[in-house]
Scaffold this motif. Sequence first.
Motif, PDB file in Angstrom:
ATOM      1  N   VAL A   1      27.400  11.875 -93.928  1.00 30.90           N
ATOM      2  CA  VAL A   1      27.452  10.497 -93.438  1.00 30.90           C
ATOM      3  C   VAL A   1      27.775   9.547 -94.586  1.00 30.90           C
ATOM      4  O   VAL A   1      28.634   8.659 -94.468  1.00 30.90           O
ATOM      5  CB  VAL A   1      26.114  10.108 -92.776  1.00 30.90           C
ATOM      6  CG1 VAL A   1      26.078   8.604 -92.484  1.00 30.90           C
ATOM      7  CG2 VAL A   1      25.904  10.895 -91.484  1.00 30.90           C
ATOM      8  N   GLN A   2      27.108   9.737 -95.720  1.00 38.39           N
ATOM      9  CA  GLN A   2      27.304   8.857 -96.877  1.00 38.39           C
ATOM     10  C   GLN A   2      28.749   8.908 -97.379  1.00 38.39           C
ATOM     11  O   GLN A   2      29.390   7.867 -97.593  1.00 38.39           O
ATOM     12  CB  GLN A   2      26.353   9.276 -97.999  1.00 38.39           C
ATOM     13  CG  GLN A   2      26.536   8.498 -99.296  1.00 38.39           C
ATOM     14  CD  GLN A   2      25.691   9.070-100.426  1.00 38.39           C
ATOM     15  OE1 GLN A   2      24.807   9.892-100.198  1.00 38.39           O
ATOM     16  NE2 GLN A   2      25.974   8.654-101.646  1.00 38.39           N
TER      17      GLN A   2
ATOM     18  N   THR B   1      31.301   7.574 -94.721  1.00 40.45           N
ATOM     19  CA  THR B   1      31.163   6.123 -94.565  1.00 40.45           C
ATOM     20  C   THR B   1      31.787   5.380 -95.745  1.00 40.45           C
ATOM     21  O   THR B   1      32.466   4.360 -95.574  1.00 40.45           O
ATOM     22  CB  THR B   1      29.680   5.738 -94.426  1.00 40.45           C
ATOM     23  OG1 THR B   1      29.127   6.411 -93.287  1.00 40.45           O
ATOM     24  CG2 THR B   1      29.522   4.230 -94.240  1.00 40.45           C
TER      25      THR B   1
ATOM     26  N   PRO C   1      35.802   8.994 -86.484  1.00 37.90           N
ATOM     27  CA  PRO C   1      34.388   8.932 -86.860  1.00 37.90           C
ATOM     28  C   PRO C   1      33.524  10.002 -86.216  1.00 37.90           C
ATOM     29  O   PRO C   1      32.304  10.001 -86.370  1.00 37.90           O
ATOM     30  CB  PRO C   1      33.963   7.530 -86.387  1.00 37.90           C
ATOM     31  CG  PRO C   1      34.865   7.238 -85.230  1.00 37.90           C
ATOM     32  CD  PRO C   1      36.176   7.887 -85.576  1.00 37.90           C
TER      33      PRO C   1
ATOM     34  N   ARG D   1      31.005  12.141 -88.451  1.00 42.85           N
ATOM     35  CA  ARG D   1      29.946  11.279 -88.999  1.00 42.85           C
ATOM     36  C   ARG D   1      28.962  10.863 -87.904  1.00 42.85           C
ATOM     37  O   ARG D   1      27.743  10.851 -88.117  1.00 42.85           O
ATOM     38  CB  ARG D   1      30.615  10.051 -89.633  1.00 42.85           C
ATOM     39  CG  ARG D   1      29.678   9.016 -90.185  1.00 42.85           C
ATOM     40  CD  ARG D   1      30.421   8.078 -91.136  1.00 42.85           C
ATOM     41  NE  ARG D   1      31.750   7.713 -90.671  1.00 42.85           N
ATOM     42  CZ  ARG D   1      32.024   6.558 -90.053  1.00 42.85           C
ATOM     43  NH1 ARG D   1      31.058   5.695 -89.780  1.00 42.85           N
ATOM     44  NH2 ARG D   1      33.256   6.266 -89.692  1.00 42.85           N
TER      45      ARG D   1
ATOM     46  N   THR E   1      24.902  11.690 -87.511  1.00 40.65           N
ATOM     47  CA  THR E   1      23.939  10.601 -87.347  1.00 40.65           C
ATOM     48  C   THR E   1      23.044  10.829 -86.131  1.00 40.65           C
ATOM     49  O   THR E   1      21.834  10.578 -86.181  1.00 40.65           O
ATOM     50  CB  THR E   1      24.681   9.257 -87.214  1.00 40.65           C
ATOM     51  OG1 THR E   1      25.452   9.028 -88.397  1.00 40.65           O
ATOM     52  CG2 THR E   1      23.701   8.105 -87.012  1.00 40.65           C
TER      53      THR E   1
END
Length: 288
Positions: free
Chosen positions: A214-215, A218, A227, A230, A234
């Motif tokens: 995710v980090q 993003t 997306p 990701r 999440t």
Amino acid sequence: MPIPPPPLIAVVGPVETSLLAAWVAHYRHLGIERFLIAFHFPDHVPDAQRHDLQAAVRELGILPAGMSIGPWHEHTDTELRDALRHRAGPGWHLLADADEFQQYPAPLTEVIAHAESSGHRVVGGLMLDRITADGSLTGWQSDRGLDLAYPLGGHLTHRLLHGDPRKVVLARHDVVVASGNHRAPGNRPDMDRLCAVHHFKWRSGVLEDLRRRVQHFTSGTWQEHTPAVREEATRLLEHIDQHRGVINASDTRFAFRRVSLGHLPSGWAEEARGVFTAWRPYAHTGNH
């Protein structure tokens, strides 16, 4: 003329050496003789872990086809996989991630023979997510085996994460397979003969991997096409936070029950066909 077993094509990341050994043993039991494996390690993976994995696969009698280090862009796996497929040459290819243990309704060569005789250029599978009895994300002891450590199988990937549970498990060499081996545009598998893809992703260390994913996606450190990856990560992290650090194995949506690598789940053909044909891509709204 008998059909030869296909080569196994896989891009392998920083998995446990015990999982890699179990994975190789599983596919050898299915009749696989040739493994075309490329390692890819993100920058955070220590040198010692990389060396251990490469040594472990050599001890298993497999010479790695390549190794790369760097960002895990969304296109990284696809490019490495396609290079391995080119190296594999003509015929059928078996495609599997290192946490995927495929289970077929018949011997592998019979599955391929049936696909050829029925005019199918791919064979499909459906993910069956494996978790511990209480949903905790733990490691496992190789002497216990995966079935004892992760006895429950269910549909977490698409019913919680809204991810694509469909897999192309076998494909002719000239069939283009999309990212993640989820589909082959223009080719449809036999819906009545889908294999079970036992998915042992939900182990110790996965939460750190998902947070890192995710980090980096993003921030743009790792490039993404959509997306989707990701957002799926999440959703799992949010679920874990809501259930005190575990997967809620009792949620009936996920249909978790005891399964085994020794035999297909009861009623699998009908269950897999229903999920495979009904699944549709999730509408990404920008919200989680």
